[in-house]
Each structure stands twice: as C-alpha cells, then as structure tokens.
Design an enzyme around this catalytic site. Structure first.
Site, PDB file in Angstrom:
ATOM      1  CD  GLU A   1      -3.610  -9.223  14.578  1.00  0.00           C
ATOM      2  OE1 GLU A   1      -4.324  -8.361  14.055  1.00  0.00           O
ATOM      3  OE2 GLU A   1      -3.304 -10.289  14.041  1.00  0.00           O
TER       4      GLU A   1
ATOM      5  N   GLY B   1       3.031  -7.929  22.354  1.00  0.00           N
ATOM      6  CA  GLY B   1       2.928  -8.088  20.900  1.00  0.00           C
ATOM      7  C   GLY B   1       2.340  -9.419  20.480  1.00  0.00           C
TER       8      GLY B   1
ATOM      9  CD  GLU C   1       1.427 -27.182   5.077  1.00  0.00           C
ATOM     10  OE1 GLU C   1       1.425 -28.133   4.305  1.00  0.00           O
ATOM     11  OE2 GLU C   1       0.799 -27.179   6.162  1.00  0.00           O
TER      12      GLU C   1
ATOM     13  CE  LYS D   1      -4.759 -19.984  11.909  1.00  0.00           C
ATOM     14  NZ  LYS D   1      -4.077 -19.468  13.105  1.00  0.00           N
TER      15      LYS D   1
ATOM     16  CE  LYS E   1      -5.237 -16.387   9.841  1.00  0.00           C
ATOM     17  NZ  LYS E   1      -3.915 -16.185  10.381  1.00  0.00           N
TER      18      LYS E   1
ATOM     19  N   GLY F   1       4.240 -15.909  13.093  1.00  0.00           N
ATOM     20  CA  GLY F   1       5.522 -15.202  13.039  1.00  0.00           C
ATOM     21  C   GLY F   1       6.036 -15.166  11.623  1.00  0.00           C
TER      22      GLY F   1
ATOM     23  CG  ASP G   1      -6.662 -17.197  13.525  1.00  0.00           C
ATOM     24  OD1 ASP G   1      -6.263 -16.710  12.454  1.00  0.00           O
ATOM     25  OD2 ASP G   1      -6.039 -18.080  14.146  1.00  0.00           O
TER      26      ASP G   1
ATOM     27  NE  ARG H   1      -2.157  -1.232   3.479  1.00  0.00           N
ATOM     28  CZ  ARG H   1      -2.648  -1.889   4.504  1.00  0.00           C
ATOM     29  NH1 ARG H   1      -3.932  -2.046   4.609  1.00  0.00           N
ATOM     30  NH2 ARG H   1      -1.868  -2.395   5.439  1.00  0.00           N
TER      31      ARG H   1
HETATM   32  P1  NAP Z   1       0.781  -7.585   7.459  1.00  0.00           P
HETATM   33  O1  NAP Z   1       2.007  -7.550   8.274  1.00  0.00           O
HETATM   34  O2  NAP Z   1      -0.355  -6.735   7.854  1.00  0.00           O
HETATM   35  O3  NAP Z   1       1.190  -7.240   5.952  1.00  0.00           O
HETATM   36  C1  NAP Z   1       0.238  -7.034   4.951  1.00  0.00           C
HETATM   37  C2  NAP Z   1       0.954  -6.531   3.729  1.00  0.00           C
HETATM   38  O4  NAP Z   1       0.002  -6.429   2.675  1.00  0.00           O
HETATM   39  C3  NAP Z   1       1.575  -5.128   3.894  1.00  0.00           C
HETATM   40  O5  NAP Z   1       2.806  -5.085   3.246  1.00  0.00           O
HETATM   41  C4  NAP Z   1       0.558  -4.212   3.219  1.00  0.00           C
HETATM   42  O6  NAP Z   1       1.150  -3.060   2.636  1.00  0.00           O
HETATM   43  C5  NAP Z   1       0.059  -5.120   2.106  1.00  0.00           C
HETATM   44  N1  NAP Z   1      -1.293  -4.745   1.689  1.00  0.00           N
HETATM   45  C6  NAP Z   1      -2.413  -4.808   2.417  1.00  0.00           C
HETATM   46  N2  NAP Z   1      -3.457  -4.390   1.691  1.00  0.00           N
HETATM   47  C7  NAP Z   1      -2.968  -4.048   0.481  1.00  0.00           C
HETATM   48  C8  NAP Z   1      -3.544  -3.524  -0.709  1.00  0.00           C
HETATM   49  N3  NAP Z   1      -4.847  -3.262  -0.763  1.00  0.00           N
HETATM   50  N4  NAP Z   1      -2.749  -3.308  -1.770  1.00  0.00           N
HETATM   51  C9  NAP Z   1      -1.425  -3.565  -1.695  1.00  0.00           C
HETATM   52  N5  NAP Z   1      -0.822  -4.068  -0.595  1.00  0.00           N
HETATM   53  C10 NAP Z   1      -1.586  -4.289   0.479  1.00  0.00           C
HETATM   54  O7  NAP Z   1       0.213  -9.080   7.363  1.00  0.00           O
HETATM   55  P2  NAP Z   1       0.971 -10.444   7.715  1.00  0.00           P
HETATM   56  O8  NAP Z   1       0.987 -10.645   9.190  1.00  0.00           O
HETATM   57  O9  NAP Z   1       2.241 -10.540   6.971  1.00  0.00           O
HETATM   58  O10 NAP Z   1      -0.084 -11.507   7.158  1.00  0.00           O
HETATM   59  C11 NAP Z   1      -0.246 -11.728   5.783  1.00  0.00           C
HETATM   60  C12 NAP Z   1      -1.154 -12.939   5.574  1.00  0.00           C
HETATM   61  O11 NAP Z   1      -0.567 -14.091   6.174  1.00  0.00           O
HETATM   62  C13 NAP Z   1      -2.547 -12.818   6.209  1.00  0.00           C
HETATM   63  O12 NAP Z   1      -3.489 -13.447   5.380  1.00  0.00           O
HETATM   64  C14 NAP Z   1      -2.414 -13.568   7.517  1.00  0.00           C
HETATM   65  O13 NAP Z   1      -3.624 -14.098   7.995  1.00  0.00           O
HETATM   66  C15 NAP Z   1      -1.473 -14.679   7.095  1.00  0.00           C
HETATM   67  N6  NAP Z   1      -0.703 -15.261   8.204  1.00  0.00           N
HETATM   68  C16 NAP Z   1       0.026 -14.451   8.993  1.00  0.00           C
HETATM   69  C17 NAP Z   1       0.767 -14.999  10.025  1.00  0.00           C
HETATM   70  C18 NAP Z   1       1.602 -14.149  10.926  1.00  0.00           C
HETATM   71  O14 NAP Z   1       2.197 -14.685  11.853  1.00  0.00           O
HETATM   72  N7  NAP Z   1       1.701 -12.856  10.690  1.00  0.00           N
HETATM   73  C19 NAP Z   1       0.743 -16.398  10.226  1.00  0.00           C
HETATM   74  C20 NAP Z   1      -0.013 -17.207   9.371  1.00  0.00           C
HETATM   75  C21 NAP Z   1      -0.741 -16.632   8.357  1.00  0.00           C
HETATM   76  P3  NAP Z   1       1.895  -1.937   3.516  1.00  0.00           P
HETATM   77  O15 NAP Z   1       3.168  -2.584   3.986  1.00  0.00           O
HETATM   78  O16 NAP Z   1       2.130  -0.826   2.583  1.00  0.00           O
HETATM   79  O17 NAP Z   1       0.956  -1.625   4.634  1.00  0.00           O
HETATM   80  N1  HSE Z   2      -3.351 -14.646  14.991  1.00  0.00           N
HETATM   81  C1  HSE Z   2      -2.877 -15.959  14.676  1.00  0.00           C
HETATM   82  C2  HSE Z   2      -2.483 -16.677  15.983  1.00  0.00           C
HETATM   83  C3  HSE Z   2      -1.704 -15.858  13.720  1.00  0.00           C
HETATM   84  O1  HSE Z   2      -2.492 -16.057  17.061  1.00  0.00           O
HETATM   85  O2  HSE Z   2      -2.191 -17.861  15.926  1.00  0.00           O
HETATM   86  C4  HSE Z   2      -1.458 -17.123  12.939  1.00  0.00           C
HETATM   87  O3  HSE Z   2      -2.497 -17.442  12.075  1.00  0.00           O
END
Ligand code: NAP
Ligand code: HSE
Length: 449
Positions: free
Chosen positions: A195, A192, A134, A210, A110, A312, A206, A52
């Site tokens: 959220e 942290g 995965e 899953k 998910k 993570g 969530d 973004r």
């Molecule tokens: P995040 O830190 O919030 O990152 C989201 C990224 O997507 C950011 O770089 C954001 O841009 C970009 N973005 C969002 N909306 C956009 C749009 N409309 N156009 C272009 N770019 C856009 O998310 P995350 O934690 O990495 O998670 C990503 C995915 O993985 C999610 O589906 C989440 O459920 C899944 N997941 C996450 C974790 C985890 O531990 N974090 C674990 C398992 C699965 P900006 O950087 O410019 O804001």
């Molecule tokens: N919010 C999720 C958790 C991140 O606490 O497990 C991984 O999907």
C-alpha cells in the site's frame, strides 16, 4: 431453489463498505443468489450498502447506497451486518449497536478484532447474535472455522503462520532477485502489492493483529494486539538473505502463537511476530509470493497445514460469504455460532521468557583471542553455541584495509531465552574487539535443540 426456501422470510443484509472486498461480496451475493438461498434455507435480501462517496458509479441500484451507516445498521429489516470498511473508530460503535440489537455481524476487520473482540463478543452474547470473522485472518484460507469448530475437542499447542502477503512477497522477491529491501518494497508498491503507506504490513502490525486473533481462539484466552511481540522486516538486508541461503534456510515473517511453560511453572501463551530463519525443508519455507499459510499443531491431530490466497477481493469475499451463509442459516433455523471462549484465561508470557535459537552476525577484529572472548560472552550468559563460521571482510575498493583486518563471525546458538540472548548481545556490543553486531535473526522450525 426449493419453494420452501423461497417462501422463508428473507434474511436482511446490510453491507458496510464497497471497496476491494465489499464489491466482490456483493457481486457473488447477486450472481449466486439461488445457490445461496438453497444453502441457507431462505433468501438473502440486500437492504443497503454504506459507502463514503455516493457519487461513484458502482453498478448497483443507487437506492441501495447510503453514506449513513448508522441508520442502515439499526433498520428493523436488517438481520446481518457485513462490515468491510476497515478502521476502528467508525465500525466499532456501528457493530456494537448492531450486535446489541441482535443483528449478527460478519467482519474482515482484523485491526478492530485484535483490540475489541471482548466487547463485541459480550454484545453478541447479550443479544444471542453471532460474530463471525473468518476473513480477518489469511483471507480465503479457512483457519478460524477449523480452530473454532473442527479442532474444538483437541488441544492446540502451536499455530505458526505466514499471514501477511505483502511482506511474504517482498522477502520472496529479495531472495529470488538478490535486490535489497528498499528496492523490493518500491517494486511491490509499483505492482500494487504494497500500500502507499506500507507500515502496517512491513512493520508487522497487520500480522500482529492476526496473531492476536489466532492466539485468542487457539488458547481460549483473550490476547490483544498489544500483547503480541512484534518486529517487522524493514531491517532485513540482502546479506541476511544470503546468509540464510548458506545455511539452507529462508527468511519468513512468522506469526507464532504457542503455549509455553513459565520458568516458575504453569502455562502461558506466547504470541509474537518477527522475521525468522526457516529450514528449506519446513512446510512454510516453500510458501512464496503473496500467498499465506498457517500450520496448526494439536495434541491429537498432529500437524495440519492450511495454504492459499491471504488477500484480494475475491479470495477474501469467499471467507466473508462463508460466514454470511452461516450467520443467515442461524437466523433461519434460530441457531447460534460457537461463541467466544476465554475460559482458560492464561497469562501472556513476556518476550524475555520465550526461548528459541538465534543466528547472530558480528563484525570483529581478526586477531588472536577474539573468537575465545566472543564465545566466552555467550557462555557467561548461558547461551550455548551450536556453530561458528568466520569469513574475512574485504575492504571496499579504494578503502585501505583495517589493521588488524575485520572478520565476520556468524554464530548459531542452541535454544536460549530471549533475555539471555539480549544480555549476550548487549555485552558483545560493549567489547572493544566487536565493531558491530550486524544482525540477530531467530531460527524457527528446527526440532533439534
Ligand atoms: P477498501 O477497498 O478501502 O474499502 C473500504 C470501503 O469502506 C469503501 O467502499 C469505503 O467507501 C467504505 N468506507 C470507509 N469508511 C467509511 C465510512 N466512514 N462510511 C461509509 N463507508 C466507508 O477496503 P478493503 O480492502 O475492501 O478492506 C475492507 C476490510 O477487509 C478491512 O477491514 C481490511 O482489513 C479487510 N481485509 C481486506 C483484505 C484485502 O485483500 N483487501 C483482505 C483481508 C481483510 P468509498 O468506496 O466511498 O471510499
Ligand atoms: N495487507 C494484508 C497482506 C492484506 O498483505 O496480507 C490481508 O490482510
């Protein structure tokens, strides 16, 4: 890297999102590009990264960054789209368009998959592209791959997991510190783990997403998030945790997916998420902190357990990269991943048909005949009692004791249907001698009926 692999046409990759997970995926792609090329049989070429905010320094060639994800996914030189944005409305049309054009998709999303796997899978089937996810369940832990491939010849009976790290951290902390839910949630936010808006985690959304993904794959049946019965952990009190400890149990938020036999015969799928008592001897009982674990029970394999980091940046990137290697290898070798399989099309059992055991706490007037009345109510509704314990409730300091005094009854039932238990609880709540039904927590993981 062999000369042969280096000379293969690169597999073009578009990454949508460079946040917690996307940053790590790109870092490992870059740092280990030679290794990945050797494993794929051809090089990966990062074509672009959609974000973004274009003004932030991300340590990446700025020419690769774009805010125009639509244009990036349709580029002719993009073969695989890796979606790490999150949300539903923005990625859904992007991934559909990519799949329709024959581009494979790797996603960790998910929430999207729990609603729209059917249309994504249909688009993938239409063009022969792959859909890999995965990382969408339990972060680094390989569980989708084993269910889809390694166990494809077996009959899965049950999948039970701790699939949300935030809630597991909160429950583990409540148990080890004795602190109450609100205090522990606030601490999880400061550290942290939780959220700013923790609703999706603490209310079980969530984990339900899953569970829908796991149930769909395990039972070859389309299960969406709306099919999953869901309760979160926000009503769990420190008294519940103490009561669990008295029974040599712990409380865990479980995602349970199982095949059940319906009252009228025939099979159905049950998918549910709720906090449950687990005996300390159960393998999931020792999964603490932000860790995840999934137990799979299959007819021939027996019980398998998968354990590790469920969230993570780096752990989740590991699962994404595994899928990326597989999708890219299929592009090089013109192979295809196992597609979605929903041939069984089992109905989803309503929660009322599910049966388990229950731990019920009640406040009652401590006088002759009350225990018999309470026991009779369980019996009237066909719920058999396994254990009863009574403790006196002391009036708080400065408050006059009630007459008759109040007692707490803790009732552990044998296996009963949710419907029978709900009717029992409603009838108990109407009894004059019952001040309150303080809590009802299911007991899982006990073979003894
Ligand atoms: P995040 O830190 O919030 O990152 C989201 C990224 O997507 C950011 O770089 C954001 O841009 C970009 N973005 C969002 N909306 C956009 C749009 N409309 N156009 C272009 N770019 C856009 O998310 P995350 O934690 O990495 O998670 C990503 C995915 O993985 C999610 O589906 C989440 O459920 C899944 N997941 C996450 C974790 C985890 O531990 N974090 C674990 C398992 C699965 P900006 O950087 O410019 O804001
Ligand atoms: N919010 C999720 C958790 C991140 O606490 O497990 C991984 O999907």
């Amino acid at each position: 890297m062999s000369d042969a692999a280096a000379s293969v046409r690169p597999v073009g990759v578009a990454v949508l999102g460079m946040g917690t997970v996307g940053t790590e995926v790109i870092r490992y792609m870059t740092e280990h590009s030679d290794e990945l090329t050797a494993r794929i049989g051809g090089p990966l070429a990062l074509r672009g990264v959609a974000v973004r905010d274009l003004s932030r320094d991300r340590g990446l060639d700025t020419a690769l960054l774009t805010a125009d994800a639509e244009s990036l996914v349709v580029r002719d030189d993009v073969d695989v789209v890796v979606e790490l944005m999150g949300g539903i409305d923005v990625p859904r049309p992007l991934l559909l368009e990519a799949l329709r054009r024959g581009k494979s998709v790797v996603t960790a999303n998910k929430a999207l998959l729990a609603e729209y796997t059917d249309e994504l899978a249909e688009a993938a089937d239409g063009s022969g592209a792959d859909l890999y996810f995965e990382a969408a369940v339990a972060g680094a832990i390989p569980v989708i791959g084993p269910l889809r491939r390694s166990l494809a010849g077996d009959q899965i009976e049950r999948v039970v997991g701790i699939v949300n790290g935030t809630t597991n951290y909160i429950l583990s902390e409540m148990e080890s510190t004795g602190a109450d839910y609100a205090e522990t949630l606030a601490e999880a936010g400061r550290l942290g783990y939780a959220e700013a808006d923790p609703t999706a985690d603490v209310e079980g959304y969530d984990a339900a997403a899953k569970a829908a993904i796991l149930a769909s794959i395990a039972f070859h049946t389309r299960v969406t998030a709306a099919d999953v019965y869901r309760e979160g952990i926000s009503r769990i009190t420190s008294d519940d945790i103490e009561s669990a400890r008295d029974m040599d149990c712990t409380i865990k938020l479980l995602a349970i997916c199982e095949k059940v036999t319906r009252p009228e015969g025939g099979q159905a799928v049950s998918a549910r998420v709720y906090p449950a008592l687990l005996p300390l001897t159960h393998p999931l009982a020792s999964v603490n902190g932000a860790y995840n674990a999934v137990v799979v029970e299959a007819e021939a394999a027996g019980r398998l357990m998968f354990y590790g980091q469920g969230a993570g940046g780096a752990p989740t990137a590991s699962a994404v990269l595994g899928d990326l290697v597989a999708a890219a290898r299929n592009k090089v070798l013109r192979g295809r991943a196992p597609g979605e399989s929903t041939y069984a099309a089992l109905p989803v059992a309503p929660m009322g048909e599910v049966s388990t055991r229950y731990h019920v706490r009640l406040r009652v007037a401590d006088r002759q005949g009350v225990l018999a009345q309470v026991a009779a109510e369980f019996s009237t509704h066909g719920v058999s009692i396994a254990q009863v314990r009574q403790t006196e409730v002391e009036a708080p300091e400065g408050v006059e004791a009630t007459e008759p005094p109040t007692a707490e009854l803790t009732v552990l039932t044998h296996r009963a249907s949710e419907r029978a238990l709900a009717d029992t609880v409603a009838a108990l709540a109407d009894q004059e001698a019952v001040t309150a039904v303080t809590s009802v927590i299911r007991l899982e993981g006990v073979d003894n009926e």
